[in-house]
Structure formats: C-alpha cells, structure tokens
Scaffold this active site. Sequence first.
Site, mmCIF file in Angstrom:
data_model
loop_
_atom_site.group_PDB
_atom_site.id
_atom_site.type_symbol
_atom_site.label_atom_id
_atom_site.label_comp_id
_atom_site.label_asym_id
_atom_site.label_seq_id
_atom_site.Cartn_x
_atom_site.Cartn_y
_atom_site.Cartn_z
ATOM 1 N N ASP A 176 -82.225 83.119 -9.925
ATOM 2 C CA ASP A 176 -81.658 84.009 -10.103
ATOM 3 C C ASP A 176 -81.832 85.365 -9.331
ATOM 4 O OD1 ASP A 176 -80.406 86.495 -12.177
ATOM 5 O OD2 ASP A 176 -80.784 84.645 -13.424
ATOM 6 N N ASP A 195 -89.302 83.932 -3.396
ATOM 7 C CA ASP A 195 -87.255 85.150 -2.701
ATOM 8 C C ASP A 195 -87.061 84.602 -1.518
ATOM 9 O OD1 ASP A 195 -85.533 87.027 -2.269
ATOM 10 O OD2 ASP A 195 -86.994 88.885 -2.368
ATOM 11 N N HIS A 224 -81.435 91.503 -14.350
ATOM 12 C CA HIS A 224 -80.674 90.440 -14.698
ATOM 13 C C HIS A 224 -81.686 88.832 -14.617
ATOM 14 C CE1 HIS A 224 -77.295 86.646 -14.199
ATOM 15 N NE2 HIS A 224 -76.741 87.562 -14.980
ATOM 16 N N SER A 369 -74.922 84.089 -18.793
ATOM 17 C CA SER A 369 -75.875 83.779 -18.641
ATOM 18 C C SER A 369 -77.181 83.999 -19.351
ATOM 19 C CB SER A 369 -76.145 84.632 -17.463
ATOM 20 O OG SER A 369 -75.441 84.666 -16.622
#
Length: 448
Positions: A176, A195, A224, A369
């Site tokens: 995500d 990352d 998110h 989501s």
Amino acid sequence: MICHSARTAVLVAACSLIALLPLGCAPGTAPEPVAVRARGPYPTIARGDLGGATVAVEYDPSVVIWWGAPDGDDDALEAEYGLDLESELGMARVCAIPAGETVASLLTRMASDPRVTWAEPNLISESAESRGHSFAFDDGSDFGSAIVDLAAARRVGLHEAHKVSRGRGILVAVLDTGIDPDHRAFAGRLVAGYDFVDGDADPTEAPNGIDEDQDGRIDEALGHGSHVAGIVALVAPEARILPLRVLDDDGRGEAYDIARAIDLAVARGARVMNLSLGMLVEDRLIDEALERAVACGVVVFASAGNWGAENPEEFPAHESDAFAVAATNPASLPASFTSFGSHVAISAPGEGIRSAYWNGHTAVWSGTSMATPWVAGGAALLLAVHPQWTRAEVMQRLGEGARAFDPSVPEATSHYGVGILDLAAALAPDRGAGEDGIGIVRSVVTTP
C-alpha cells in the site's frame, strides 16, 4: 486471465522446497535494490482492458518489460534494441530504454519480433479511493474507544472469533502507501518492511506536498496504508504485519514495484497478502508474481474496486490468483460504490470504517480497500489454527461461514461472492481448540 500452464508447472516444482522450509519462504526470491527513477507525471498509452475494450492507461516512460523466446539470446536482442537491463523478475526482463526512443515505438517493433514472447509497459496501479476521490475524514472519535465500539467488528462477529484465534504467528503483507510505524495500533505488530517508491528500508508514510498525478489534490492517499493495516491489526491482533510501500502519497504505484514487493513478501514468509489497489488492464508482470506467491502457499486478497457497477473490472481483483472483495454498508447491503461481478469472492464492511491513520491519528474511510483487510485478517485467524491449510481451504471456510444477503438484493449470489463475511461463523467449528490447540483465547474486543 493470462494462461501460464507451462510456467505454473515450473513454479510448483520450484516451490516443492517449501516442504523443507517455513511455508512461503522461497529462498532467492527477494528482489535486489535498484536505482530509484523519476516518477510522474506519467503519460498514457492505449491498452486493451479486461473486457476487451481499449482504454488509456498511465505508464512509466523510462522502461520496457519483456519476455524472451525459449532458448533465445536475450543479451544480444537487448544490445540490438539499445536496452539496458535493469532487473530480472521471474522470466521477465526490465530494461531502461535508450535516449530518443519511446516505449510505444519499442512495443510496436517488439510485437513483430519472433524473439520476443511478450512485451509491455511498466503500468501504473492506483488505490480505488484515490482514483475515485474518496477521502478519509476525522469524526472526532478516539481510536481506543473506536476499537471497542466499531460497529463493523460486531457485524463480522469479531468478538466471538477472537475466542478461538487472534492470528498468532501469521505474517500478513500489506502492499500500500506505507504505514505509520509509531501508531499505537501497530505496537509490537510490525516486522521490517521496505519502501519500493523511495528505494529504502523505511516504508513510513509522510506527505511530500507534491501533486504527482496533477489532479489538483495533494497527498490525497496519505494514510491509506495505515488505515488498511489498522483493520488487519484489529481483526488479527496477534498476527504480524509486513508493510511494503508500493504506492506514493497520491495513491499510485508502478507494476514493477508491486511485482517486486509480492516477491519480497513471499521471501519474508507472508501467508496472507492484502492488495487494496488495482488497474483496468491485466499486467503480466504482476500476474506472474502472483502465480509465484500462490504456488508458495500465499492467500491473496484484492479490492474489487469502487465503480458501483459490474464494469469496468479491476486487476488483480479479476485475476484467479487473488480473491476479490466487495464492500457492504452498515445495513449489511452492498455499498453504493462497490464494484461487483462474478469474479467477486466475498463481501465485507467497507463503508464508514474507522481505523488508524497517518501521524498517530484515526480516520473514517469508505471503499473496497477498507473491505479487503477484514477478509485478509480473517484468513490470518484461520491459518493460525490451521497452518497447513491451502488458500482453497481458507476460502472454503470463509465461504461456509458467510451470511447471505437480504433476498431483496438483486443477483446477490452472482454479484457479491458467497455472501457477507462472518468470522464468528467461520471460526465456530474450531471453538474449544484455539490457536495452540489447548483452549480458548480471550478477546480484547468487547461488544457494547
């Protein structure tokens, strides 16, 4: 679905090593670090979508991804085209294109080259919420009390499910926008992530103040990943979470990074994978990464999309290697925004969901989501009790426990999967055994 029968046999054979290793820990599959390229603004290219129409999709203009013919000289072909090999993922080769060349022109030439089995751009994926401009908001509630009072937790029977399992020992990968590692919702629950957007080992969410997608909104997807991971943490509080940042602060990410993250999740031993993201065309690179994950025993869940209709369909939700999740509202009816169709596996709460948010805060958000991590967390609960189960067995139990929609819902059984997630019913056959096989595990979530 792209057909890969020959490749699948190779993948299954390779993953036979799993009998000697922790399930999902396939050695040598972790991607090597690569140089971080400039990101956005992304141009668009015409591609055929999942329904056969042509759509304009965004792509990275700096690389082309291709698969060579069996026994071909890949190095010689790349030299001829002026390509610079950047990475290999499975059977795919990711190459930087030469100066003065375009991805579109390269794809046209490679399409007629018998030495090339397949070639595609590095396509851009996005969370359904950022694409549809669905934003989080703070209703003033405190996270601690919201964990107890969250109506959705009652609707899925979380209190009863926790009497049997809390997800102990299961690793859930969340691909995500990253995570807030200091949030109290994740205390003691995280393992070291990565990352892929910034190319470092710190998947922390943070605003950059840049409108990468040039839609007039800045950092609209910030939080998110924390929100999605927070739902996993609520459902399976003793599972561990592997945060992998593959989407930027505007909610967009490259297929190349998503495929690498899938491989890394497999290498780290994830048993469950949450993909609250998608695109409108099928991507071979991601598709093959999912095949590798499934062949190694990973259960993958993907958000169905927020189109409020049967079409367009989202990838990878449409892919058979992922279980698509639709969203319900507080009345246990299909949410007005949820995508639906015959590819949907199950439905779960996705409207007005409170969870963790960026910078230690909490927020309410709506979307498929938010529905997906309820099911991913539920899979972790089952796998903690049945670590030997396959993805089919996990989904079968979730389906057996699912509640039917109200008869007034049109075509409910053909549009919204097997029904509405009910974790109490799914865990009920194991009541009395618990994760360690010796007794009931007490829940910390109380029902008002």
